[in-house]
Design an enzyme around this catalytic site. Structure first.
Site, mmCIF file in Angstrom:
data_model
loop_
_atom_site.group_PDB
_atom_site.id
_atom_site.type_symbol
_atom_site.label_atom_id
_atom_site.label_comp_id
_atom_site.label_asym_id
_atom_site.label_seq_id
_atom_site.Cartn_x
_atom_site.Cartn_y
_atom_site.Cartn_z
ATOM 1 C CE1 TYR A 1 -10.422 -0.811 13.446
ATOM 2 C CE2 TYR A 1 -11.090 1.499 13.621
ATOM 3 C CZ TYR A 1 -10.734 0.396 12.848
ATOM 4 O OH TYR A 1 -10.721 0.501 11.480
ATOM 5 C CB SER B 1 -22.704 -9.351 1.344
ATOM 6 O OG SER B 1 -21.428 -8.896 0.930
ATOM 7 N NE ARG C 1 -12.177 2.829 0.007
ATOM 8 C CZ ARG C 1 -11.159 3.308 -0.716
ATOM 9 N NH1 ARG C 1 -10.286 4.115 -0.166
ATOM 10 N NH2 ARG C 1 -11.018 2.963 -1.976
ATOM 11 N NE ARG D 1 -6.589 -2.924 -4.391
ATOM 12 C CZ ARG D 1 -7.720 -2.475 -3.884
ATOM 13 N NH1 ARG D 1 -8.783 -3.262 -3.859
ATOM 14 N NH2 ARG D 1 -7.804 -1.253 -3.394
ATOM 15 N NE ARG E 1 -8.182 -8.485 -2.326
ATOM 16 C CZ ARG E 1 -9.149 -7.747 -2.871
ATOM 17 N NH1 ARG E 1 -10.356 -7.764 -2.335
ATOM 18 N NH2 ARG E 1 -8.942 -7.016 -3.933
ATOM 19 N N GLY F 1 0.834 -1.213 0.000
ATOM 20 C CA GLY F 1 0.000 0.000 0.000
ATOM 21 C C GLY F 1 0.861 1.253 0.000
ATOM 22 N N GLY G 1 -3.788 6.982 15.453
ATOM 23 C CA GLY G 1 -5.114 7.599 15.580
ATOM 24 C C GLY G 1 -5.435 8.258 14.255
ATOM 25 N N PRO G 2 -6.244 9.316 14.263
ATOM 26 C CG PRO G 2 -7.642 11.105 14.834
ATOM 27 C CD PRO G 2 -6.953 9.913 15.404
ATOM 28 N N GLY H 1 1.691 3.213 -2.418
ATOM 29 C CA GLY H 1 1.462 4.195 -3.480
ATOM 30 C C GLY H 1 0.670 5.403 -3.044
HETATM 31 C C1 HXC Z 1 -21.302 -2.210 2.482
HETATM 32 C C2 HXC Z 1 -19.736 -2.665 0.847
HETATM 33 C C3 HXC Z 1 -19.292 -1.313 0.894
HETATM 34 C C4 HXC Z 1 -19.948 -0.418 1.799
HETATM 35 C C5 HXC Z 1 -18.123 -2.384 -0.587
HETATM 36 N N1 HXC Z 1 -18.989 -3.275 -0.080
HETATM 37 N N2 HXC Z 1 -18.283 -1.177 -0.012
HETATM 38 N N3 HXC Z 1 -20.722 -3.111 1.637
HETATM 39 N N4 HXC Z 1 -20.947 -0.922 2.573
HETATM 40 N N5 HXC Z 1 -19.586 0.854 1.913
HETATM 41 C C6 HXC Z 1 -19.121 -4.685 -0.449
HETATM 42 C C7 HXC Z 1 -19.450 -4.887 -1.919
HETATM 43 O O1 HXC Z 1 -20.833 -4.748 -2.160
HETATM 44 C C8 HXC Z 1 -18.971 -6.327 -2.132
HETATM 45 O O2 HXC Z 1 -19.865 -7.269 -1.598
HETATM 46 C C9 HXC Z 1 -17.737 -6.399 -1.252
HETATM 47 O O3 HXC Z 1 -17.866 -5.344 -0.282
HETATM 48 C C10 HXC Z 1 -16.462 -6.187 -2.041
HETATM 49 O O4 HXC Z 1 -16.568 -4.953 -2.726
HETATM 50 P P1 HXC Z 1 -15.697 -4.624 -4.028
HETATM 51 O O5 HXC Z 1 -15.946 -3.203 -4.384
HETATM 52 O O6 HXC Z 1 -15.922 -5.669 -5.075
HETATM 53 O O7 HXC Z 1 -14.217 -4.844 -3.440
HETATM 54 P P2 HXC Z 1 -12.820 -4.377 -3.948
HETATM 55 O O8 HXC Z 1 -12.888 -3.823 -5.341
HETATM 56 O O9 HXC Z 1 -11.887 -5.501 -3.672
HETATM 57 O O10 HXC Z 1 -12.474 -3.100 -2.991
HETATM 58 C C11 HXC Z 1 -12.169 -3.263 -1.631
HETATM 59 C C12 HXC Z 1 -12.789 -2.191 -0.742
HETATM 60 C C13 HXC Z 1 -12.435 -0.760 -1.249
HETATM 61 C C14 HXC Z 1 -12.265 -2.423 0.673
HETATM 62 C C15 HXC Z 1 -14.286 -2.347 -0.750
HETATM 63 O O11 HXC Z 1 -12.995 0.233 -0.388
HETATM 64 C C16 HXC Z 1 -10.961 -0.545 -1.350
HETATM 65 O O12 HXC Z 1 -10.365 -0.839 -2.369
HETATM 66 N N6 HXC Z 1 -10.314 -0.045 -0.264
HETATM 67 C C17 HXC Z 1 -8.828 0.137 -0.208
HETATM 68 C C18 HXC Z 1 -8.389 1.374 0.502
HETATM 69 C C19 HXC Z 1 -9.046 1.640 1.848
HETATM 70 O O13 HXC Z 1 -10.107 1.087 2.179
HETATM 71 N N7 HXC Z 1 -8.386 2.519 2.609
HETATM 72 C C20 HXC Z 1 -8.850 2.910 3.914
HETATM 73 C C21 HXC Z 1 -8.011 2.283 4.965
HETATM 74 S S1 HXC Z 1 -8.396 3.212 6.378
HETATM 75 P P3 HXC Z 1 -20.925 -8.094 -2.528
HETATM 76 O O14 HXC Z 1 -21.579 -9.066 -1.594
HETATM 77 O O15 HXC Z 1 -21.866 -7.056 -3.060
HETATM 78 O O16 HXC Z 1 -20.116 -8.758 -3.598
HETATM 79 C C22 HXC Z 1 -8.263 2.409 7.780
HETATM 80 C C23 HXC Z 1 -8.320 3.408 8.902
HETATM 81 C C24 HXC Z 1 -8.739 2.925 10.215
HETATM 82 O O17 HXC Z 1 -8.135 1.239 7.851
HETATM 83 C C25 HXC Z 1 -8.893 3.971 11.295
HETATM 84 C C26 HXC Z 1 -9.239 5.377 10.923
HETATM 85 C C27 HXC Z 1 -9.356 6.369 12.082
HETATM 86 P P1 NAP Z 2 -5.000 4.374 1.926
HETATM 87 O O1 NAP Z 2 -4.272 5.496 1.276
HETATM 88 O O2 NAP Z 2 -6.331 3.980 1.371
HETATM 89 O O3 NAP Z 2 -4.015 3.145 1.951
HETATM 90 C C1 NAP Z 2 -4.387 1.843 1.762
HETATM 91 C C2 NAP Z 2 -3.455 1.239 0.728
HETATM 92 O O4 NAP Z 2 -3.676 -0.155 0.672
HETATM 93 C C3 NAP Z 2 -3.644 1.816 -0.673
HETATM 94 O O5 NAP Z 2 -2.405 2.253 -1.177
HETATM 95 C C4 NAP Z 2 -4.170 0.648 -1.474
HETATM 96 O O6 NAP Z 2 -3.648 0.685 -2.805
HETATM 97 C C5 NAP Z 2 -3.627 -0.543 -0.690
HETATM 98 N N1 NAP Z 2 -4.435 -1.753 -0.848
HETATM 99 C C6 NAP Z 2 -5.755 -1.892 -0.610
HETATM 100 N N2 NAP Z 2 -6.142 -3.137 -0.908
HETATM 101 C C7 NAP Z 2 -5.036 -3.798 -1.304
HETATM 102 C C8 NAP Z 2 -4.798 -5.132 -1.763
HETATM 103 N N3 NAP Z 2 -5.774 -6.030 -1.825
HETATM 104 N N4 NAP Z 2 -3.531 -5.470 -2.102
HETATM 105 C C9 NAP Z 2 -2.527 -4.561 -2.046
HETATM 106 N N5 NAP Z 2 -2.700 -3.299 -1.640
HETATM 107 C C10 NAP Z 2 -3.945 -2.930 -1.281
HETATM 108 O O7 NAP Z 2 -5.258 4.646 3.486
HETATM 109 P P2 NAP Z 2 -4.270 5.105 4.666
HETATM 110 O O8 NAP Z 2 -5.055 5.985 5.548
HETATM 111 O O9 NAP Z 2 -2.994 5.584 4.127
HETATM 112 O O10 NAP Z 2 -4.032 3.730 5.459
HETATM 113 C C11 NAP Z 2 -2.748 3.144 5.602
HETATM 114 C C12 NAP Z 2 -2.727 2.242 6.824
HETATM 115 O O11 NAP Z 2 -2.922 3.014 8.004
HETATM 116 C C13 NAP Z 2 -3.807 1.167 6.848
HETATM 117 O O12 NAP Z 2 -3.277 -0.022 7.410
HETATM 118 C C14 NAP Z 2 -4.834 1.751 7.774
HETATM 119 O O13 NAP Z 2 -5.645 0.765 8.367
HETATM 120 C C15 NAP Z 2 -3.937 2.428 8.778
HETATM 121 N N6 NAP Z 2 -4.583 3.452 9.580
HETATM 122 C C16 NAP Z 2 -4.889 4.666 9.024
HETATM 123 C C17 NAP Z 2 -5.439 5.640 9.822
HETATM 124 C C18 NAP Z 2 -5.740 6.996 9.283
HETATM 125 O O14 NAP Z 2 -6.264 7.837 10.034
HETATM 126 N N7 NAP Z 2 -5.446 7.299 8.036
HETATM 127 C C19 NAP Z 2 -5.717 5.377 11.177
HETATM 128 C C20 NAP Z 2 -5.406 4.133 11.695
HETATM 129 C C21 NAP Z 2 -4.834 3.179 10.885
HETATM 130 P P3 NAP Z 2 -4.455 0.147 -4.099
HETATM 131 O O15 NAP Z 2 -5.822 0.703 -4.035
HETATM 132 O O16 NAP Z 2 -3.627 0.661 -5.245
HETATM 133 O O17 NAP Z 2 -4.415 -1.331 -4.015
#
Ligand code: HXC
Ligand code: NAP
Length: 293
Positions: A156, A113, A208, A47, A75, A22, A198-199, A24
């Site tokens: 968490y 789901s 998201r 990805r 994955r 991750g 934290g944030p 990028g």
């Molecule tokens: C309910 C959802 C949903 C939503 C997706 N799904 N979004 N369900 N509410 N908001 C469901 C879809 O309907 C599908 O189920 C399944 O999840 C997979 O969705 P896809 O879009 O096909 O998945 P994919 O293309 O692999 O994308 C993965 C993803 C996406 C997690 C859904 O958001 C993503 O690429 N995220 C990567 C980056 C990311 O999330 N960064 C944030 C990290 S922050 P069905 O049953 O319909 O097939 C973090 C911070 C923590 O962790 C703390 C912060 C303070």
């Molecule tokens: P982000 O920019 O969305 O980073 C997530 C990264 O994961 C993206 O670069 C994404 O790249 C990659 N990724 C997602 N699915 C993947 C897959 N299947 N295979 C390979 N790479 C994948 O979010 P971020 O805020 O920087 O988060 C970074 C880390 O910090 C995460 O572990 C998150 O849980 C943690 N964190 C963040 C916060 C915050 O406040 N930002 C707080 C607590 C913890 P692609 O989409 O190109 O795959």
């Protein structure tokens, strides 16, 4: 000097080869930039290859370092092994793995789901396991020592949290993996640590977790005793220290960097901070009067 300043000496990571999943975007990109500035070579994986290529070019131009973009969906174990072999072919060795890739979204759990739940578990827990196993086994087989793995979790992971249940479940597993292997694989010269941020504003997390309509309702800074969000350099400083040889005796640790956020939520009487100063005289008098009855 303030908290946005760079902390370590310029050669702190010289000679180290690092893989950042991750890498990028978001926090992974910020940590990668600082690792490059400290003399490391860094492979970034995710990805989206176009995004990785753009980031690598930008960071190489900014730092003069070597940044290798490698496509890999964490994955899938076969893709992780192929990524590892591609990095080894370019760098010759890998010293450090940073498991940073994650997926997350806000949703009531009953609306998810089975596939939605699996998707988050697969990226966060299975992805971290896949990368850890691929590099760990390689280090063991080749007797390559003085290596370490840094995992990014969240607070968490131990408190749990509503509305992000798959992420909380997966991050708790990653924390258990960190602490377990810190002991089991220390004999192979590996260290395992974690950071619980934290944030820290990033596009990936903020879009998201705080869609536009919710942004005004939830001011994250109010949840933080220090009344601010984190700066990316603060996290990069901590990560660089933990992966560097300066932290050679730090093993099995999770370091929280959240301005006190999770403890503010935990302390039973912390809500009392909303009581204005002038009311404390009245309250003290009332409490003392009760005590005399
Ligand atoms: C309910 C959802 C949903 C939503 C997706 N799904 N979004 N369900 N509410 N908001 C469901 C879809 O309907 C599908 O189920 C399944 O999840 C997979 O969705 P896809 O879009 O096909 O998945 P994919 O293309 O692999 O994308 C993965 C993803 C996406 C997690 C859904 O958001 C993503 O690429 N995220 C990567 C980056 C990311 O999330 N960064 C944030 C990290 S922050 P069905 O049953 O319909 O097939 C973090 C911070 C923590 O962790 C703390 C912060 C303070
Ligand atoms: P982000 O920019 O969305 O980073 C997530 C990264 O994961 C993206 O670069 C994404 O790249 C990659 N990724 C997602 N699915 C993947 C897959 N299947 N295979 C390979 N790479 C994948 O979010 P971020 O805020 O920087 O988060 C970074 C880390 O910090 C995460 O572990 C998150 O849980 C943690 N964190 C963040 C916060 C915050 O406040 N930002 C707080 C607590 C913890 P692609 O989409 O190109 O795959």
């Amino acid at each position: 000097m303030n908290y946005t300043a760079k902390m370590l000496r310029d050669d702190a990571l010289k000679g180290k080869n690092i893989v950042v999943t991750g890498g990028g975007s978001g926090l992974g990109k910020s940590m990668t930039k600082y690792f490059l500035e400290l003399g490391a070579q860094v492979a970034i994986t995710s990805r989206n290859l176009d995004k990785l290529k753009n980031t690598a070019k930008e960071l190489e131009e900014a730092t003069g370092g070597t940044c290798l973009p490698v496509q890999c969906d964490v994955r899938h174990y076969d893709q992780v092994e192929a990524m590892r072999d591609q990095v080894l072919a370019s760098f010759g060795s890998v010293d450090i793995l940073l498991n940073n890739a994650a997926g997350n979204f806000i949703a009531p759990t009953e609306r998810l789901s089975a596939n939605a739940f699996d998707t988050i578990i697969d990226i966060v827990l299975k992805g971290t396991k896949n990368c850890t196993l691929a590099f760990g086994k390689y280090w063991i087989d080749t007797k390559y020592t003085n290596t370490n793995v840094l995992n990014i979790v969240t607070t968490y992971a131990w408190t749990g949290s509503s509305y992000v249940v798959p992420s909380a479940t997966a991050k708790a597993g990653v924390l258990a993996l960190t602490r377990s292997l810190a002991v089991e694989w220390a004999k192979y010269g590996m260290r395992f640590n974690a950071i619980a941020p934290g944030p820290f504003p990033t596009k990936g997390a903020w879009d998201r977790l705080f869609p536009e309509e919710l942004k005004d309702k939830f001011d994250m800074t109010k949840q933080v005793p220090l009344r601010r969000v984190g700066d990316h350099q603060e996290l990069a400083n901590l990560a660089a220290y933990l992966v560097s040889d300066f932290a050679a005796y730090v093993n099995g640790e999770v370091v929280t960097i959240d301005g006190g956020e999770w403890l503010q939520g935990a302390g039973q009487f912390n809500l009392f901070q909303d009581i204005p100063e002038h009311m404390w005289d009245q309250l003290e008098a009332m409490i003392k009067a009760k005590g005399k009855k």
